[in-house]
Structures are given as C-alpha cells and as structure tokens.
Design an enzyme around this catalytic site. Structure first.
Site, PDB file in Angstrom:
ATOM      1  CG  HIS A  10      -1.867  -1.016   1.001  1.00  0.00           C
ATOM      2  ND1 HIS A  10      -3.368  -0.690   1.007  1.00  0.00           N
ATOM      3  CD2 HIS A  10      -1.938  -2.220   1.219  1.00  0.00           C
ATOM      4  CE1 HIS A  10      -4.049  -1.933   0.899  1.00  0.00           C
ATOM      5  NE2 HIS A  10      -3.201  -2.842   1.268  1.00  0.00           N
ATOM      6  CG  ASP A  36      -0.096   9.499   0.830  1.00  0.00           C
ATOM      7  OD1 ASP A  36      -0.011   8.178   1.177  1.00  0.00           O
ATOM      8  OD2 ASP A  36      -0.639  10.464   1.435  1.00  0.00           O
TER       9      ASP A  36
HETATM   10  C1  G6P Z   1      -0.960   3.147   6.069  1.00  0.00           C
HETATM   11  C2  G6P Z   1      -0.619   1.548   5.960  1.00  0.00           C
HETATM   12  C3  G6P Z   1      -1.446   0.945   6.499  1.00  0.00           C
HETATM   13  C4  G6P Z   1      -1.823   1.287   8.035  1.00  0.00           C
HETATM   14  C5  G6P Z   1      -2.258   2.408   8.058  1.00  0.00           C
HETATM   15  C6  G6P Z   1      -2.609   2.958   9.609  1.00  0.00           C
HETATM   16  O1  G6P Z   1      -2.095   3.416   5.435  1.00  0.00           O
HETATM   17  O2  G6P Z   1      -0.281   1.524   4.666  1.00  0.00           O
HETATM   18  O3  G6P Z   1      -0.725  -0.438   6.492  1.00  0.00           O
HETATM   19  O4  G6P Z   1      -2.747   0.387   8.783  1.00  0.00           O
HETATM   20  O5  G6P Z   1      -1.457   3.208   7.418  1.00  0.00           O
HETATM   21  O6  G6P Z   1      -1.528   2.817  10.483  1.00  0.00           O
HETATM   22  P1  G6P Z   1      -1.429   1.960  11.575  1.00  0.00           P
HETATM   23  O7  G6P Z   1      -0.106   1.848  12.069  1.00  0.00           O
HETATM   24  O8  G6P Z   1      -2.218   2.796  12.622  1.00  0.00           O
HETATM   25  O9  G6P Z   1      -2.015   0.390  11.382  1.00  0.00           O
END
Ligand code: G6P
Length: 490
Positions: free
Chosen positions: A172, A385
C-alpha cells in the site's frame, strides 16, 4: 470452503484468505458495558466483501489488543482470525521494524530509518506467526492475499510450506528506489520474502520497476519485462510478477453519502459555526511526517502574513488523526505541528474568528463527507504517499462540481487525478501560488475539473481494483499450474 468435521467456521478451511497487520474491526463498548467489535470503515474491506462472501473467506490480522489471545469470530459475514501481539511485539515489530525502519525507508527517508537487529529478529518471528495462522486455515489451492509492509516475509513463508497456494501481495506504500533500499541490512531477505508471491502489486509503475531493479541487483532473480525468475539454486522456483494496481475508493458509497440530506445539512452547519468564511480549506491526514502538514502550515501562515489571504475571510480546518503515538518521530512531529498551529492562530485569530481549526481526532466517515462538502479547497501536500485516498474521497464527494483539489506530485493519486492543482510541497513559494490559484479558481473551471476526475474514479473504483488484482493472480496460476505441481511433488 472445505467441509468441517466440527461444523464451526473456526475449524474449517477457507479458499480465500486475506492477511494484513490489522483486522478490519474497531473495538467498541456495548451499551451494557461489555466489549465488542464494530467493522471499521474502509475501502479495502468493502472491496473484498463480495469475494469474501462468495468464497466464505477469512481475514487474518491483529485485533488491536495487547497480550490478548482471542478465538476466531465472525463479524458481518467475514470470518476473522485474530493474531495476538504482546507489548514487546508491538515495540519491536510494529513500532520498531515496521514503523521506524521500513516506513521511513520506503517514504524517501523523510526521517532517518533506524536499523536494529532485535527489531529485525522480532519482525521475522511475527511474520512467521501470521503465516502460521494462514496455514492453519487455508484450504488446498486456496488464494491468499497478503497486505502491506508489515508482512513482507509472509509470501515466501507460505510458499515454502504450501506450494499449492496462490499467493498475491499488495504494497500500500511506495517501494523506494534501489539507491535508498540498498541501506537496509536485510534487503535480500525482504526481497526474497516478497518474491514468494505469484503477483506483487504496487500503487505506481515506478514502485514495480524499483522492486524489479532491486531484485536484479540484490538477489539471484533475473527479470524480463514484469516477471522475475529465480536461479536454479533458489529454494523457491515460482515466477514472481510485479505490476501496478493503483488502489481506489468505494465510489458509490461516497457519492451516495454526499447526497444524504443530513450530511449536506451538517456541511452547512460546519460553515455556519465557523462564521461563514468566504473560503474554507481542509487538510485531512494521519498525524504523520510523510503528509507534509508542516509544509502546508508554513505556506498557509505566510499567505496570511503576506495578506494574500485575509484573516477574516478564510479558515483552514486541519484534521490530524492520532497515529503511532509511541514512536519518537511522531511525538516530535506533534510538538512541531502544535507549535505552528499556536503561532498561526495566536498571530491571526480574533475573538470572533479563527484562521485555523486544528483537530487531533479521527472522525466517522459521515462527518468526513460533511467536511469535504464544506471545504472549498482540499490541501493534500504529502512529501511521499503511496496513494492518498482522502484526495479521491474529496473528489467523489463533490458531485456538485464545486471544490478544488490541491494535490502533491509525490502521491500515487497524482498519476490519476491529473485535473487537480499539482504542487511540489518542498517549494513553499510555488505552493503558495498554487493555493491562491485554487482559492481564486472560477466555478466553471472547478466544475470541469471535478467532472473529469469523477469520471475517472467512477470507472476505477476499489471493487475494480480488487477484481483486476485477483483476476491477474488467477490467470498467472492457471498458466503455471503444471509447473507448480512438479515443484510440489519434487
Ligand atoms: C497506512 C498503511 C497501513 C496502516 C495505516 C494506519 O495506510 O499503509 O498498513 O494500517 O497506515 O497505520 P497503523 O500503524 O495505525 O496501522
């Protein structure tokens, strides 16, 4: 789904398994005080819902608790398999290797990545734990779709244990250039981990090319076009394909919500409560150094100081949702952002008007759509991003043809939302010019741009994204099936 001897979902095998660091649920306290889970909003789970329902799929991930072992459970038709993480696991695997090594390295080293062998050891261990959870439930020949940078070793671990599986991986976030990726002491293991997949999907073409170049440079894989083939000495013999599959949003859902009378009324109320300023600008981000929030505030503060923007006529709403709050770089960023917010409001606010409404909260989707509708200009100024779905949601919410998207060139979304006002967030003067262009854009031009971007999003929504990824994975497997059987038998 294969048959079960005990009859409950937990003991059955799934033909389709999604594995991601987080399960798609949030913890809630029920009215009677007990704890429960609510499905978290998000395009990924919405996109995968039909596939999940058709194949009685399962989702493997962390449930958000610390040191808490939970049994598998079903939520809104999805079978959820929680993977436990201890406090130490969170510190070393999640905050450490995932978010203080990989995250900054993959985002152009905006802050310096830290390399610690104890973090790496735990990352390996936890990736094995996720892989084991998948192996317990994956039916013969199941499709397994692994997500994101926290789980890059999982494809190889699955392939070694179960050559029958069809394995897809989607990153992602961006994949860095070889010159940056080469810093990683464990670069070879990470590349080999990913190459265990039949298909590795990226947000942009550049990410796929970076990955293939790194494979060539740091491993025994040879590449031709989009395909990488291991040497005969490699213990894996699958061909790995790398392709761009830009993720998108649930267009239909956002569009529907943007027409909801309650949401429209709430947008009017937000404007009213802010004193009906001539221009409302909006920023919506996790509080993360990749998002360029400081650069945005710098440009905004200067526009107020230069009086290009009149303090009484404009308000910037900055939603900065709390994120990774135990990680040092995030703690520092919060201090820096809050200092800047104080400087801007202290200098430009009056008793009756605020120039900047800073909100360190996260909001439900309905409230987000109201904010999108209330905003004349959305500022997305990320320094790097993978995609930026906020930009896409803002556009989809503006069926009314109003609104201007100011979008950083360094987002995946910039490849697709080409009618936005593109900016380089490092160039503060350039960004100021572009922000003023957005503020002063006439309504006909706004509508023209919104229409074209909406046209694109309607065609490329999140359901199409998952369909295209899974079809490509299925096609690869149907072509390579005989070769795979040989490997399995050998
Ligand atoms: C990004 C990453 C995700 C992640 C999200 C939130 O979008 O690509 O994998 O889940 O951030 O971050 P966190 O550390 O709270 O999961």
């Amino acid at each position: 789904m294969s048959s079960s001897t005990q009859g409950d979902r937990a003991s059955t095998a799934s033909d389709f398994v999604v594995v991601a660091n987080r399960l798609p649920v949030d913890r809630v306290t029920n009215p009677d005080g007990t704890q429960g889970f609510r499905r978290s909003p998000g395009g990924l789970v919405t996109a995968l819902e039909p596939v999940m329902a058709a194949s009685e799929g399962a989702w493997v991930g962390w449930h958000g608790g610390v040191d808490e072992e939970l049994d598998s459970f079903d939520k809104d038709g999805i079978h959820l398999v929680p993977v436990p993480l201890s406090e130490d696991d969170l510190e070393l695997y999640y905050e450490g290797f995932s978010n203080s090594t990989l995250w900054p390295l993959y985002h152009d080293v905006i802050v310096p990545p830290s390399y610690h062998r104890t973090w790496w050891d735990r990352y390996k261990k936890i990736n094995q734990r996720f892989a084991d959870a998948v192996l317990r439930i994956a039916a013969p020949n199941a499709t397994v779709w692994v997500h994101d940078y926290q789980l890059q070793l999982v494809p190889r671990l699955l392939r070694l244990a179960r050559p029958d599986l069809k394995i897809g991986f989607f990153l992602h976030i961006p994949f860095p250039a070889a010159s940056l990726f080469s810093q990683l002491p464990w670069r070879k293991q990470i590349l080999q981990g990913l190459a265990g997949a039949d298909l590795v999907g990226f947000q942009r073409e550049t990410d796929a090319s970076n990955f293939l170049r790194c494979l060539r440079r740091f491993t025994d894989y040879q590449t031709k076009g989009r395909e990488a083939t291991p040497s005969l000495e490699n213990d894996l013999q699958n061909i790995c394909r790398a392709d761009a599959h830009p993720i998108s949003i649930d267009y239909e859902q956002i569009q529907r919500l943007s027409r909801d009378p309650q949401i429209i009324a709430r947008a009017a109320q937000i404007r009213h409560e802010l004193g009906n300023p001539k221009t409302i600008m909006l920023g919506v981000d996790r509080l993360d150094y990749t998002k360029g929030i400081r650069h945005r505030l710098k440009a905004y503060g200067e526009l107020l100081a230069d009086e290009q923007l009149q303090a009484g006529e404009v308000c910037l709403i900055q939603v900065a949702s709390p994120s990774r709050e135990n990680v040092g770089t995030y703690i520092e960023l919060r201090d820096q952002v809050e200092l800047m917010v104080g400087q801007i409001t202290g200098q430009h606010d009056t008793l009756s008007h605020t120039t900047l409404r800073y909100l360190h909260h996260s909001y439900p989707l309905r409230e987000m759509i109201s904010l999108y509708l209330a905003a004349d200009v959305l500022l997305v100024t990320a320094l790097r991003d993978g995609m930026n779905l906020v930009a896409k949601e803002y556009v989809a919410a503006h069926q009314d043809g109003r609104g201007v998207l100011v979008l950083s060139e360094f987002t995946g979304a910039a490849d697709q939302l080409t009618q936005s006002v593109l900016v380089n967030p490092h160039d503060i003067d350039g960004m100021k010019v572009k922000i003023m262009e957005a503020v002063n854009m006439d309504e006909t031009e706004q509508a023209k741009r919104m229409k074209r971007m909406n046209h694109h999003l309607k065609e490329f929504d999140v359901a199409g994204w998952s369909d295209r990824f899974l079809s490509e994975l299925a096609e690869i497997n149907s072509k390579s099936a005989p070769a795979k059987e040989n490997v399995a038998r050998a």
